[in-house]
Design a protein around this motif. Structure first.
Motif, PDB file in Angstrom:
ATOM      1  N   LYS A  19     -10.823  -4.134   3.556  1.00  0.00           N
ATOM      2  CA  LYS A  19      -9.715  -4.070   4.498  1.00  0.00           C
ATOM      3  C   LYS A  19     -10.281  -3.952   5.901  1.00  0.00           C
ATOM      4  O   LYS A  19     -11.072  -3.054   6.206  1.00  0.00           O
ATOM      5  CB  LYS A  19      -8.812  -2.886   4.153  1.00  0.00           C
ATOM      6  CG  LYS A  19      -8.247  -3.028   2.731  1.00  0.00           C
ATOM      7  CD  LYS A  19      -7.093  -2.107   2.466  1.00  0.00           C
ATOM      8  CE  LYS A  19      -5.814  -2.593   3.128  1.00  0.00           C
ATOM      9  NZ  LYS A  19      -4.665  -1.748   2.728  1.00  0.00           N
TER      10      LYS A  19
ATOM     11  N   GLU B  74      -5.654  -5.186   8.557  1.00  0.00           N
ATOM     12  CA  GLU B  74      -4.730  -4.072   8.746  1.00  0.00           C
ATOM     13  C   GLU B  74      -4.192  -4.062  10.164  1.00  0.00           C
ATOM     14  O   GLU B  74      -4.851  -4.540  11.086  1.00  0.00           O
ATOM     15  CB  GLU B  74      -5.454  -2.746   8.550  1.00  0.00           C
ATOM     16  CG  GLU B  74      -5.967  -2.499   7.171  1.00  0.00           C
ATOM     17  CD  GLU B  74      -6.555  -1.099   7.089  1.00  0.00           C
ATOM     18  OE1 GLU B  74      -6.151  -0.383   6.181  1.00  0.00           O
ATOM     19  OE2 GLU B  74      -7.390  -0.743   7.933  1.00  0.00           O
TER      20      GLU B  74
ATOM     21  N   GLU C 272       0.849  -1.190   0.000  1.00  0.00           N
ATOM     22  CA  GLU C 272       0.000   0.000   0.000  1.00  0.00           C
ATOM     23  C   GLU C 272       0.884   1.240   0.000  1.00  0.00           C
ATOM     24  O   GLU C 272       1.777   1.374   0.834  1.00  0.00           O
ATOM     25  CB  GLU C 272      -0.918   0.022   1.226  1.00  0.00           C
ATOM     26  CG  GLU C 272      -1.791   1.289   1.257  1.00  0.00           C
ATOM     27  CD  GLU C 272      -2.753   1.360   2.445  1.00  0.00           C
ATOM     28  OE1 GLU C 272      -2.695   0.475   3.319  1.00  0.00           O
ATOM     29  OE2 GLU C 272      -3.557   2.317   2.476  1.00  0.00           O
TER      30      GLU C 272
ATOM     31  N   ASN D  79      -4.505   4.834  -2.076  1.00  0.00           N
ATOM     32  CA  ASN D  79      -5.716   5.389  -1.459  1.00  0.00           C
ATOM     33  C   ASN D  79      -6.315   6.481  -2.336  1.00  0.00           C
ATOM     34  O   ASN D  79      -5.601   7.328  -2.863  1.00  0.00           O
ATOM     35  CB  ASN D  79      -5.376   5.985  -0.079  1.00  0.00           C
ATOM     36  CG  ASN D  79      -4.990   4.915   0.916  1.00  0.00           C
ATOM     37  OD1 ASN D  79      -5.839   4.194   1.420  1.00  0.00           O
ATOM     38  ND2 ASN D  79      -3.690   4.790   1.171  1.00  0.00           N
TER      39      ASN D  79
ATOM     40  N   ASP E  79     -11.730   0.486   2.320  1.00  0.00           N
ATOM     41  CA  ASP E  79     -10.779   0.709   3.405  1.00  0.00           C
ATOM     42  C   ASP E  79     -11.530   0.930   4.718  1.00  0.00           C
ATOM     43  O   ASP E  79     -12.686   1.346   4.718  1.00  0.00           O
ATOM     44  CB  ASP E  79      -9.953   1.958   3.069  1.00  0.00           C
ATOM     45  CG  ASP E  79      -8.580   1.940   3.708  1.00  0.00           C
ATOM     46  OD1 ASP E  79      -8.303   1.036   4.529  1.00  0.00           O
ATOM     47  OD2 ASP E  79      -7.779   2.828   3.382  1.00  0.00           O
TER      48      ASP E  79
ATOM     49  N   GLU F  46      -8.027   2.022  -3.044  1.00  0.00           N
ATOM     50  CA  GLU F  46      -8.675   1.914  -1.732  1.00  0.00           C
ATOM     51  C   GLU F  46      -9.535   3.130  -1.463  1.00  0.00           C
ATOM     52  O   GLU F  46      -9.066   4.259  -1.522  1.00  0.00           O
ATOM     53  CB  GLU F  46      -7.617   1.789  -0.624  1.00  0.00           C
ATOM     54  CG  GLU F  46      -6.763   0.555  -0.758  1.00  0.00           C
ATOM     55  CD  GLU F  46      -5.925   0.287   0.500  1.00  0.00           C
ATOM     56  OE1 GLU F  46      -6.069   1.009   1.500  1.00  0.00           O
ATOM     57  OE2 GLU F  46      -5.117  -0.662   0.457  1.00  0.00           O
TER      58      GLU F  46
HETATM   59 MN    MN Z   1      -5.646   2.380   3.035  1.00  0.00          MN
END
Ligand code: MN
Ligand code: G
Ligand code: G
Ligand code: NA
Length: 257
Positions: A178, A216, A35, A95, A157, A127
């Motif tokens: 996530k 995460e 990421e 993101n 996310d 994301e």
């Molecule tokens: Mn993220």
């Protein structure tokens, strides 16, 4: 107070950089992606956390330009270093702010960036937070359909922290969710049973909706083992690696299987 105007000059002054946190296969420990995470070193304030400056950049609209720069930089820094014969395909995750969904040039810019860097769209994951996706569901749906048509993947996310209904989520073309680190934190210790319940539920939803789940904030071996027991196959967190600059990612991760 002047954060907003400093932010507008930050890119031109070279104060922004991108770091990368590996996403690993929890069974094998192999990196399957990373990421991209934005960092800002302010000349006087030092490091300003994204939690602080991203909302300011969203407010002013500067996030549209900054977000485009993150995508461009991440592709430029990572794409040339991923071996083409790598056994596990490597997915780059970036993101996206909800403000970027309002940018009419988002999809063409994305396609341009992928083409310029010769990066397969299937190996790019965008994301978006649950709130970004469900605040304006019609807008999100329209843009997501076009983003997905490029071949790129979509991840939700911070899953579980918003208020979106499953009906809404089901309407959106998404590939993965996530699991927010607040739900991973309590896993594997005895006080964490409530949070472990949420993690279990989120993994159940992912399974039922045929979505990949990524945990995460995995910090401990006990959390890793609990996640494995719950059937989670992907994760990121300090247990595996902190976010690192591209050259470190290249040296430690990209050459691997
Ligand atoms: Mn993220
Ligand atoms: O990088 P952490 O290290 O502190 O990130 C904090 C928050 O900032 C996360 O919620 C993350 O999604 C967000 N963030 C980090 N990089 C970016 C980025 O490039 N764009 C957007 N929109 N948010 C980002
Ligand atoms: O986009 P997002 O909210 O997922 O960004 C991930 C955030 O979590 C970043 O701020 C990143 O630096 C941070 N982070 C990554 N791994 C860990 C971890 O293991 N523990 C904690 N507390 N934070 C982490
Ligand atoms: Na998150």
């Amino acid at each position: 107070l002047t954060l907003g105007s400093d932010l507008r000059r930050a890119l031109a002054r070279g104060e922004m950089r991108v770091v990368y946190q590996p996403i690993v296969d929890l069974d094998t420990g192999t990196a399957v992606g990373a990421e991209a995470l934005l960092r800002w070193r302010h000349p006087e304030r030092g490091d300003v956390p994204p939690d602080v400056f991203v909302p300011v950049a969203e407010e002013s609209g500067a996030i549209v330009e900054i977000g485009a720069w993150v995508l461009e930089t991440a592709l430029a820094e990572v794409a040339p270093h991923v071996p083409t014969d790598r056994a596990a395909p490597f997915t780059l995750a970036v993101n996206l702010s909800p403000r970027q969904l309002e940018d009419p040039t988002l999809v063409t810019r994305l396609q341009g960036a992928l083409r310029r860097h010769g990066w397969p769209a299937e190996q790019l994951c965008l994301e978006l937070t649950e709130t970004a996706l469900t605040d304006d569901l019609d807008l999100a749906l329209g843009v997501l359909v076009r983003l997905r048509a490029t071949g790129a993947r979509i991840a939700v996310d911070d899953f579980g922290t918003g208020y979106s209904s499953l009906t809404h989520l089901q309407a959106l073309p998404i590939d993965s969710i996530k699991i927010d680190r607040s739900f991973v934190q309590g896993l594997g210790d005895h006080r964490g049973s409530e949070r472990s319940t949420i993690a279990r539920c989120v993994l159940g939803i992912a399974g039922a909706m045929d979505l990949e789940a990524v945990a995460e904030g995995v910090e401990t071996q006990a959390q890793l083992e609990a996640l494995r027991r719950l059937g989670c196959r992907r994760g990121q967190g300090y247990l595996f690696s902190v976010p690192v600059p591209a050259d470190v990612l290249e040296a430690t991760v990209l050459g691997g299987p």
